[in-house]
Design an enzyme around this catalytic site. Sequence first.
Site, PDB file in Angstrom:
ATOM      1  CB  CYS A  57      -0.972  -0.050   1.176  1.00  0.00           C
ATOM      2  SG  CYS A  57      -2.438   0.981   0.950  1.00  0.00           S
ATOM      3  CG  HIS A  78      -2.779  -4.400   2.879  1.00  0.00           C
ATOM      4  ND1 HIS A  78      -1.877  -3.782   3.719  1.00  0.00           N
ATOM      5  CD2 HIS A  78      -3.484  -3.413   2.272  1.00  0.00           C
ATOM      6  CE1 HIS A  78      -2.037  -2.463   3.647  1.00  0.00           C
ATOM      7  NE2 HIS A  78      -2.999  -2.215   2.769  1.00  0.00           N
ATOM      8  CD  GLU A 103       0.254  -6.265   5.032  1.00  0.00           C
ATOM      9  OE1 GLU A 103       0.034  -5.079   5.349  1.00  0.00           O
ATOM     10  OE2 GLU A 103       0.115  -6.669   3.845  1.00  0.00           O
TER      11      GLU A 103
END
Length: 269
Positions: free
Chosen positions: A119, A227, A229
Amino acid sequence: MSDATRVPNVWVVSSHRILQNPSGHQQMYTVMDEGGHRTLLNMGLQPVCYPRVPPERVEGLLEGVDGILLGGSDTNVHPHLYGEEPAREEFEFDTERDALARQLIQLALAKRIPVIGFCRGSHDFNVAMGGSLHQWLRDRPGGVKHWEEPEEGPEEQYRERHFVTATPGGVLERIAETDRFRVSSLHSQGVNVLGNDLVAEAHADDGLVEAFRWKDESLFARGFQFHPEWNWRIHPVYGRIMNGYVRACWERMARRLGTEATPLQPVVA
């Protein structure tokens, strides 16, 4: 520390925010990306953070680092860095992060240290390489909703919101083992002009760059608008992306120490 207990250190780039303290007053805080550093711990790596490092110390600190992680933030990369004025009065900036991220990314590429950006972190990467950003995607046509709504909770904000298509024959297509998959999307800015020596690896259906990499694919140096993660345990593509980054960090540590690094069991955090 013995070789058996060594783990790669990953520098998680901090952000600087004015937040409300417990007394209700506005106060400056230095914050560390929570989703990113918990994922590093859960995957067996050790996050470290060196906030507000003077430029002359950065290169020395990188000698003990095996990866760089640039996470998301509510702040934006300052548009002065790509020759524009802020498009909206309400934008918040973090010029200290801007300066450190630029230096870190350029040094990491030169020293072959793995880099991953999510991001805002992908925006740091793109601008550091001479690229520019769309400052307000809500004014951009195309029909893809990239942003979250204020009333959404974190789980809803980070849900898979739209599809991306991987570049045919690209690195991400090989890692993902598919050419099309759904991703999270909670951002109002995105890549406009891709930076020097960066290669697009995926696009949203409106043409927005959703993933890119450094030109030398043998170095894990990649930016993702989404994202990976978050929910990496249950989203197959996210898991493959993060496992690739983790392997690259272990390989960097092994080269740095001249040893055969053996991954430890992850810490659940």
